[in-house]
Design a protein around this motif. Structure first.
Motif, PDB file in Angstrom:
ATOM      1  N   ASN A 108       0.847  -1.184   0.000  1.00  0.00           N
ATOM      2  CA  ASN A 108       0.000   0.000   0.000  1.00  0.00           C
ATOM      3  C   ASN A 108       0.885   1.237   0.000  1.00  0.00           C
ATOM      4  OD1 ASN A 108      -2.239   1.667   0.119  1.00  0.00           O
ATOM      5  ND2 ASN A 108      -2.431   1.537   2.336  1.00  0.00           N
ATOM      6  N   PHE A 109       0.984   1.895  -1.154  1.00  0.00           N
ATOM      7  CA  PHE A 109       1.833   3.072  -1.306  1.00  0.00           C
ATOM      8  C   PHE A 109       0.973   4.235  -1.778  1.00  0.00           C
ATOM      9  CE2 PHE A 109       5.114   0.215  -0.551  1.00  0.00           C
ATOM     10  CZ  PHE A 109       6.349   0.838  -0.572  1.00  0.00           C
ATOM     11  N   GLU A 110       0.551   5.080  -0.838  1.00  0.00           N
ATOM     12  CA  GLU A 110      -0.252   6.251  -1.177  1.00  0.00           C
ATOM     13  C   GLU A 110       0.664   7.460  -1.372  1.00  0.00           C
ATOM     14  OE1 GLU A 110      -3.590   7.088   1.312  1.00  0.00           O
ATOM     15  OE2 GLU A 110      -4.079   4.979   1.623  1.00  0.00           O
ATOM     16  N   GLY A 111       0.292   8.324  -2.309  1.00  0.00           N
ATOM     17  CA  GLY A 111       1.106   9.504  -2.581  1.00  0.00           C
ATOM     18  C   GLY A 111       2.493   9.128  -3.055  1.00  0.00           C
ATOM     19  N   SER A 112       2.558   8.161  -3.962  1.00  0.00           N
ATOM     20  CA  SER A 112       3.843   7.610  -4.379  1.00  0.00           C
ATOM     21  C   SER A 112       4.016   7.725  -5.893  1.00  0.00           C
ATOM     22  CB  SER A 112       3.939   6.141  -3.963  1.00  0.00           C
ATOM     23  OG  SER A 112       5.131   5.544  -4.433  1.00  0.00           O
ATOM     24  N   THR A 113       5.257   7.916  -6.325  1.00  0.00           N
ATOM     25  CA  THR A 113       5.575   7.826  -7.744  1.00  0.00           C
ATOM     26  C   THR A 113       5.779   6.355  -8.101  1.00  0.00           C
ATOM     27  OG1 THR A 113       7.966   7.972  -7.421  1.00  0.00           O
ATOM     28  CG2 THR A 113       6.748  10.053  -7.658  1.00  0.00           C
ATOM     29  N   LEU A 114       5.685   6.046  -9.369  1.00  0.00           N
ATOM     30  CA  LEU A 114       5.920   4.667  -9.796  1.00  0.00           C
ATOM     31  C   LEU A 114       7.382   4.282  -9.638  1.00  0.00           C
ATOM     32  CD1 LEU A 114       3.503   4.475 -12.832  1.00  0.00           C
ATOM     33  CD2 LEU A 114       3.432   3.062 -10.777  1.00  0.00           C
ATOM     34  N   ASP A 115       8.284   5.245  -9.760  1.00  0.00           N
ATOM     35  CA  ASP A 115       9.699   4.952  -9.529  1.00  0.00           C
ATOM     36  C   ASP A 115       9.921   4.538  -8.076  1.00  0.00           C
ATOM     37  OD1 ASP A 115      12.572   5.024 -10.334  1.00  0.00           O
ATOM     38  OD2 ASP A 115      12.653   6.623  -8.841  1.00  0.00           O
ATOM     39  N   GLU A 116       9.295   5.255  -7.148  1.00  0.00           N
ATOM     40  CA  GLU A 116       9.388   4.920  -5.728  1.00  0.00           C
ATOM     41  C   GLU A 116       8.777   3.544  -5.464  1.00  0.00           C
ATOM     42  OE1 GLU A 116       8.725   7.502  -1.725  1.00  0.00           O
ATOM     43  OE2 GLU A 116       6.963   7.276  -2.996  1.00  0.00           O
ATOM     44  N   PHE A 117       7.656   3.256  -6.102  1.00  0.00           N
ATOM     45  CA  PHE A 117       7.009   1.957  -5.959  1.00  0.00           C
ATOM     46  C   PHE A 117       7.935   0.832  -6.424  1.00  0.00           C
ATOM     47  CE2 PHE A 117       4.058  -1.399  -7.441  1.00  0.00           C
ATOM     48  CZ  PHE A 117       3.373  -1.614  -6.259  1.00  0.00           C
ATOM     49  N   CYS A 118       8.636   1.048  -7.526  1.00  0.00           N
ATOM     50  CA  CYS A 118       9.588   0.047  -8.021  1.00  0.00           C
ATOM     51  C   CYS A 118      10.725  -0.160  -7.032  1.00  0.00           C
ATOM     52  CB  CYS A 118      10.150   0.466  -9.375  1.00  0.00           C
ATOM     53  SG  CYS A 118       8.998   0.355 -10.754  1.00  0.00           S
ATOM     54  N   LYS A 119      11.271   0.938  -6.521  1.00  0.00           N
ATOM     55  CA  LYS A 119      12.447   0.858  -5.637  1.00  0.00           C
ATOM     56  C   LYS A 119      12.136   0.183  -4.314  1.00  0.00           C
ATOM     57  CE  LYS A 119      15.398   4.733  -7.122  1.00  0.00           C
ATOM     58  NZ  LYS A 119      14.783   5.102  -8.391  1.00  0.00           N
ATOM     59  N   PHE A 120      10.943   0.407  -3.778  1.00  0.00           N
ATOM     60  CA  PHE A 120      10.653  -0.081  -2.434  1.00  0.00           C
ATOM     61  C   PHE A 120       9.680  -1.259  -2.430  1.00  0.00           C
ATOM     62  CE2 PHE A 120      12.298   4.157  -1.828  1.00  0.00           C
ATOM     63  CZ  PHE A 120      13.100   4.022  -0.704  1.00  0.00           C
ATOM     64  N   ALA A 121       8.548  -1.141  -3.085  1.00  0.00           N
ATOM     65  CA  ALA A 121       7.555  -2.212  -3.041  1.00  0.00           C
ATOM     66  C   ALA A 121       7.985  -3.428  -3.848  1.00  0.00           C
ATOM     67  CB  ALA A 121       6.204  -1.698  -3.552  1.00  0.00           C
ATOM     68  N   LEU A 122       8.747  -3.218  -4.931  1.00  0.00           N
ATOM     69  CA  LEU A 122       9.149  -4.318  -5.796  1.00  0.00           C
ATOM     70  C   LEU A 122      10.621  -4.674  -5.636  1.00  0.00           C
ATOM     71  CD1 LEU A 122       7.235  -3.319  -9.065  1.00  0.00           C
ATOM     72  CD2 LEU A 122       6.426  -4.654  -7.115  1.00  0.00           C
ATOM     73  N   HIS A 123      11.207  -4.234  -4.530  1.00  0.00           N
ATOM     74  CA  HIS A 123      12.637  -4.459  -4.304  1.00  0.00           C
ATOM     75  C   HIS A 123      12.965  -5.942  -4.130  1.00  0.00           C
ATOM     76  CE1 HIS A 123      16.731  -3.616  -3.143  1.00  0.00           C
ATOM     77  NE2 HIS A 123      16.571  -4.239  -1.995  1.00  0.00           N
ATOM     78  N   GLY A 124      12.010  -6.749  -3.711  1.00  0.00           N
ATOM     79  CA  GLY A 124      12.273  -8.157  -3.448  1.00  0.00           C
ATOM     80  C   GLY A 124      12.246  -9.050  -4.672  1.00  0.00           C
ATOM     81  N   MET A 125      11.994  -8.486  -5.852  1.00  0.00           N
ATOM     82  CA  MET A 125      11.941  -9.295  -7.067  1.00  0.00           C
ATOM     83  C   MET A 125      13.295  -9.927  -7.369  1.00  0.00           C
ATOM     84  SD  MET A 125       8.785  -9.124  -8.152  1.00  0.00           S
ATOM     85  CE  MET A 125       8.932  -9.735  -9.832  1.00  0.00           C
ATOM     86  N   ASP A 126      13.273 -10.975  -8.175  1.00  0.00           N
ATOM     87  CA  ASP A 126      14.498 -11.707  -8.460  1.00  0.00           C
ATOM     88  C   ASP A 126      15.414 -10.996  -9.449  1.00  0.00           C
ATOM     89  OD1 ASP A 126      12.728 -12.100 -10.576  1.00  0.00           O
ATOM     90  OD2 ASP A 126      13.498 -14.097 -11.041  1.00  0.00           O
ATOM     91  N   ARG A 127      14.984  -9.850  -9.947  1.00  0.00           N
ATOM     92  CA  ARG A 127      15.842  -9.005 -10.778  1.00  0.00           C
ATOM     93  C   ARG A 127      15.382  -7.564 -10.598  1.00  0.00           C
ATOM     94  NH1 ARG A 127      14.565 -10.983 -16.883  1.00  0.00           N
ATOM     95  NH2 ARG A 127      14.982 -13.028 -15.958  1.00  0.00           N
ATOM     96  N   PRO A 128      16.252  -6.578 -10.857  1.00  0.00           N
ATOM     97  CA  PRO A 128      15.855  -5.185 -10.671  1.00  0.00           C
ATOM     98  C   PRO A 128      14.637  -4.818 -11.519  1.00  0.00           C
ATOM     99  CG  PRO A 128      18.227  -5.360 -11.001  1.00  0.00           C
ATOM    100  CD  PRO A 128      17.656  -6.717 -11.293  1.00  0.00           C
TER     101      PRO A 128
END
Length: 266
Positions: free
Chosen positions: A166-186
């Protein structure tokens, strides 16, 4: 600087004065990661991950205590970055180079049918710039809020077998860096969408989407639930946000140790 026993883990910092750097139980590889990755720039990047290649096996096992003093007061970023790099190059005779290679990445793009994103509306909550907060050392505090204000939530929670980001008031770049940081590739934002959004994504973590599972760990739900496991992150992104992850190639940075020596005694 002195060798230490083999009990302990990575670098632990114990600064007392702004001109002094003290690190204990530190491997050389851990020191290189600190100086050339986490503090490579004028700020700290806790999410930065750069593979370090080469060097003898002892850089992963020998532990050292580092005590260094600057001529005048310095920022923590300078102490852990430029000053530590000079110490490694002078005392450990470290020679290291940076290479750029093509690596597997995910490009976050807009799925067929268009995005399903809710634009952030001013006044609902106060956005917090997580990139700016985490680029300070020690980490910065959330901005002071006025009475009646609340900060925008930016976090992942687990219920049963599902994770909700849940990322409110967020840019998609921020969402990638933090919410999707656990993916198996950047994950790189290639949507072309700008501005702030309220982004909510629920999915079932697996070894591709969660680093804990990939490293043979287990997920411990915050609260038990009978909810069945949801869809994979790939399907969830398309169904819930109108976005998709495309497997592709991108530029990746590597550090290669050319030579390093054990330091002589003080």
């Amino acid at each position: 600087m002195a060798p230490q026993g083999r009990s302990g883990g990575g670098p632990l910092s114990r600064e007392t004065f702004p001109e002094r750097l003290t690190l204990t139980c530190s491997t050389v590889k851990g020191l290189i990661n600190m100086a050339y990755v986490l503090f490579a720039g004028a700020h700290v990047d806790p999410l930065s991950s750069v593979p370090i290649e080469g060097g003898p096996t002892w850089i992963n096992s020998d532990l050292y205590r580092i005590e260094a003093k600057a001529a005048s007061a310095q920022s923590q970023e300078t102490l852990h970055g430029a000053m530590l790099r000079k110490l490694l190059e002078d005392r450990f005779k470290l020679k290291i180079r940076r290479e750029t290679r093509q690596i597997p990445v995910y490009a976050l793009t807009v799925a067929k049918g268009g995005p399903k994103l809710e634009r952030f509306k001013e006044g609902n909550c106060v956005p917090v710039d997580m990139v700016k907060m985490t680029s300070q050392f020690p980490p910065g505090l959330a901005p002071m809020l006025q009475p009646g204000q609340k900060g925008c939530p930016k976090q992942g929670t687990m219920k049963g077998r599902n994770v909700t980001q849940n990322f409110e008031g967020s840019t998609l770049d921020e969402f990638c860096k933090f919410a999707l940081h656990g993916m198996d590739r950047p994950v790189i934002d290639k949507t072309g969408l700008t501005g702030l959004f309220n982004i909510k994504l629920t999915y079932a973590p697996d070894e591709v989407s969660d680093a804990t599972l990939r490293n043979h760990g287990t997920l411990d739900p915050d609260e038990p639930s009978d909810d069945p496991a949801g869809t994979s992150i790939f399907i969830a992104l398309q169904q819930q946000l109108g976005l998709k992850l495309d497997a592709t190639k991108g530029a990746g940075s590597f550090l290669v140790i050319e030579s390093v020596e054990r330091p002589t005694g003080n």
